[in-house]
Design a protein around this motif. Structure first.
Motif, PDB file in Angstrom:
ATOM      1  N   THR A 167     -39.589 -13.496  14.111  1.00 24.59           N
ATOM      2  CA  THR A 167     -39.168 -13.433  12.719  1.00 24.59           C
ATOM      3  C   THR A 167     -39.767 -14.597  11.946  1.00 24.59           C
ATOM      4  O   THR A 167     -40.227 -15.579  12.528  1.00 24.59           O
ATOM      5  CB  THR A 167     -37.631 -13.484  12.595  1.00 24.59           C
ATOM      6  OG1 THR A 167     -37.165 -14.729  13.147  1.00 24.59           O
ATOM      7  CG2 THR A 167     -36.993 -12.325  13.330  1.00 24.59           C
ATOM      8  N   SER A 168     -39.757 -14.481  10.633  1.00 32.23           N
ATOM      9  CA  SER A 168     -40.214 -15.544   9.745  1.00 32.23           C
ATOM     10  C   SER A 168     -39.065 -15.941   8.825  1.00 32.23           C
ATOM     11  O   SER A 168     -38.001 -15.316   8.816  1.00 32.23           O
ATOM     12  CB  SER A 168     -41.419 -15.087   8.919  1.00 32.23           C
ATOM     13  OG  SER A 168     -41.048 -14.003   8.079  1.00 32.23           O
ATOM     14  N   ASN A 169     -39.293 -16.984   8.025  1.00 31.26           N
ATOM     15  CA  ASN A 169     -38.277 -17.391   7.061  1.00 31.26           C
ATOM     16  C   ASN A 169     -38.108 -16.328   5.978  1.00 31.26           C
ATOM     17  O   ASN A 169     -38.977 -15.485   5.760  1.00 31.26           O
ATOM     18  CB  ASN A 169     -38.655 -18.732   6.425  1.00 31.26           C
ATOM     19  CG  ASN A 169     -38.682 -19.856   7.450  1.00 31.26           C
ATOM     20  OD1 ASN A 169     -37.952 -19.820   8.433  1.00 31.26           O
ATOM     21  ND2 ASN A 169     -39.539 -20.838   7.221  1.00 31.26           N
ATOM     22  N   GLY A 210     -43.584 -28.894   9.740  1.00 33.11           N
ATOM     23  CA  GLY A 210     -44.979 -29.242   9.482  1.00 33.11           C
ATOM     24  C   GLY A 210     -45.979 -28.388  10.225  1.00 33.11           C
ATOM     25  O   GLY A 210     -47.164 -28.411   9.904  1.00 33.11           O
ATOM     26  N   VAL A 211     -45.545 -27.628  11.242  1.00 33.44           N
ATOM     27  CA  VAL A 211     -46.450 -26.760  11.999  1.00 33.44           C
ATOM     28  C   VAL A 211     -46.507 -25.412  11.299  1.00 33.44           C
ATOM     29  O   VAL A 211     -45.483 -24.744  11.108  1.00 33.44           O
ATOM     30  CB  VAL A 211     -45.965 -26.604  13.456  1.00 33.44           C
ATOM     31  CG1 VAL A 211     -46.892 -25.666  14.222  1.00 33.44           C
ATOM     32  CG2 VAL A 211     -45.912 -27.962  14.135  1.00 33.44           C
ATOM     33  N   LYS A 212     -47.697 -25.006  10.878  1.00 35.16           N
ATOM     34  CA  LYS A 212     -47.868 -23.783  10.119  1.00 35.16           C
ATOM     35  C   LYS A 212     -48.214 -22.581  10.983  1.00 35.16           C
ATOM     36  O   LYS A 212     -47.918 -21.445  10.616  1.00 35.16           O
ATOM     37  CB  LYS A 212     -48.959 -23.979   9.052  1.00 35.16           C
ATOM     38  CG  LYS A 212     -48.671 -25.117   8.068  1.00 35.16           C
ATOM     39  CD  LYS A 212     -47.406 -24.856   7.274  1.00 35.16           C
ATOM     40  CE  LYS A 212     -47.167 -25.969   6.259  1.00 35.16           C
ATOM     41  NZ  LYS A 212     -45.938 -25.740   5.466  1.00 35.16           N
ATOM     42  N   SER A 213     -48.855 -22.801  12.094  1.00 33.74           N
ATOM     43  CA  SER A 213     -49.302 -21.673  12.917  1.00 33.74           C
ATOM     44  C   SER A 213     -49.119 -22.011  14.386  1.00 33.74           C
ATOM     45  O   SER A 213     -49.061 -23.180  14.765  1.00 33.74           O
ATOM     46  CB  SER A 213     -50.771 -21.332  12.631  1.00 33.74           C
ATOM     47  OG  SER A 213     -51.602 -22.435  12.963  1.00 33.74           O
ATOM     48  N   ASP A 255     -44.011 -15.159   4.584  1.00 38.94           N
ATOM     49  CA  ASP A 255     -44.492 -13.983   5.301  1.00 38.94           C
ATOM     50  C   ASP A 255     -44.784 -14.328   6.752  1.00 38.94           C
ATOM     51  O   ASP A 255     -45.073 -15.480   7.093  1.00 38.94           O
ATOM     52  CB  ASP A 255     -45.759 -13.436   4.643  1.00 38.94           C
ATOM     53  CG  ASP A 255     -45.507 -12.972   3.215  1.00 38.94           C
ATOM     54  OD1 ASP A 255     -44.350 -12.616   2.924  1.00 38.94           O
ATOM     55  OD2 ASP A 255     -46.456 -12.999   2.412  1.00 38.94           O
ATOM     56  N   LEU A 256     -44.723 -13.305   7.581  1.00 42.82           N
ATOM     57  CA  LEU A 256     -45.092 -13.437   8.995  1.00 42.82           C
ATOM     58  C   LEU A 256     -46.464 -12.812   9.169  1.00 42.82           C
ATOM     59  O   LEU A 256     -46.632 -11.599   9.002  1.00 42.82           O
ATOM     60  CB  LEU A 256     -44.063 -12.739   9.886  1.00 42.82           C
ATOM     61  CG  LEU A 256     -44.399 -12.694  11.385  1.00 42.82           C
ATOM     62  CD1 LEU A 256     -44.480 -14.098  11.968  1.00 42.82           C
ATOM     63  CD2 LEU A 256     -43.371 -11.867  12.147  1.00 42.82           C
TER      64      LEU A 256
END
Length: 308
Positions: free
Chosen positions: A199-201, A184-187, A205-206
């Motif tokens: 890294t990102s999923n 639920g945390v976006k940033s 995008d990162l």
């Protein structure tokens, strides 16, 4: 009166007359048994002078303490609501549990060592601050809940886990657990971060956004990898390296904001110093000063060798 045969016995009348005369003489003699005494030399009893004033002050102080004690007792009775059946607002248990049965208004709470604050099993625990943030603090660790944000500050790290399953949901122990944003945390907003990699999923995008200046520094180099890497900035971008800067892949530079000259007359005027950005076949970048029109990257000391 006496005779040769002994004392003469008096009659009852004679004795009464003699007794009356003696009493009459004593009653008329006011100085009989009187001894003049100086009253200043007599021992005075009771509290007099400073002792009396001190006693009055002690009595007044005791009265004030009694009044204060009465006020405190009335306040405790009104707040805790002690009645014939016990306390109506809270319960004390043998295990050390203190249970509030009604809405309580408190300022600062200092729990004991390893204390727990919680609610009933089937009810929510509601904590409200009247125009003030709610702060939970233990040592250097502080949790602050405000109207528009919730902040956690700690010098020793933090860890969140499920109390039922004991599964770790979030931890700052990067040596044992890999850092992941909670669900639920976006940033994530940080001033400074020190990590091995970001890294990102695979399906997202990162994005790294800053209001001012962003500095990315690596002790053994900085490696940026991705399907598409885009840099958008309002000012300058500066790349520094001790050895080399390698761009592996298709490089596109938008020249809409790059300065350019309208004519070639300014090349020799001395006001402008222009460079051309060149790239080797292996991705190595180097610059060449432009001294004439239609000048290429073929110079004698280029780092690419024969292939450029």
């Amino acid at each position: 009166m006496q005779s040769s045969n002994g004392p003469v016995k008096k009659s009852m009348r004679e004795k009464a007359v003699e007794r009356r005369n003696v009493n009459k003489e004593h009653n008329s003699n006011f100085k009989a048994g009187y001894i003049p005494i100086d009253e200043d030399r007599l021992h005075k009893t009771g509290l007099r002078g400073r002792k009396g004033n001190l006693a009055i002050c002690v009595i007044i102080l005791l009265f004030i303490l009694a009044v204060i004690n009465l006020i405190i007792t009335l306040v405790i009775w009104a707040v805790i609501r002690i009645g014939p059946n016990g306390c109506d607002s809270m319960e004390f248990h043998e295990s050390g549990l203190l249970r509030f049965k009604q809405v309580s208004d408190m300022g600062v709470i200092h729990p004991l060592y390893k204390s727990t604050v919680g609610g009933r099993r089937n009810e929510n625990l509601v904590i409200t601050g009247n125009n003030q943030p709610i702060v939970f603090q233990q040592g250097t660790t502080k949790l602050s809940v405000e109207n528009n944000k919730t902040s956690i500050t700690s010098d020793i790290g933090m860890q969140f886990f499920d109390p039922r399953t004991q599964n770790i949901l979030f931890s700052t122990d990067y040596e044992t657990h890999e850092f992941h944003l909670p669900s639920g945390v976006k940033s994530l907003n940080v001033q400074k971060a020190s990590t091995e990699r970001i890294t990102s999923n695979a399906t997202s995008d990162l994005n790294i956004k800053v209001d001012g200046r962003a500095i990315v520094r690596g002790n053994e180099g900085v490696f940026i990898m991705g399907k598409t890497i885009e840099f958008h900035m309002g000012g300058n971008m500066e790349l520094k390296a001790e050895n080399s800067i390698i761009l592996n892949g298709s490089v596109m530079v938008s020249t809409t904001r790059l300065p350019s000259s309208s004519s070639g007359d300014q090349l020799g005027s001395g006001d402008w110093v222009r460079y051309k950005l060149c790239m080797c076949a292996d991705g190595t970048l180097f610059k060449v000063q432009v001294t004439s029109q239609n000048m290429g990257c073929q110079i004698s000391d280029n780092p690419c060798g024969n292939t450029h």
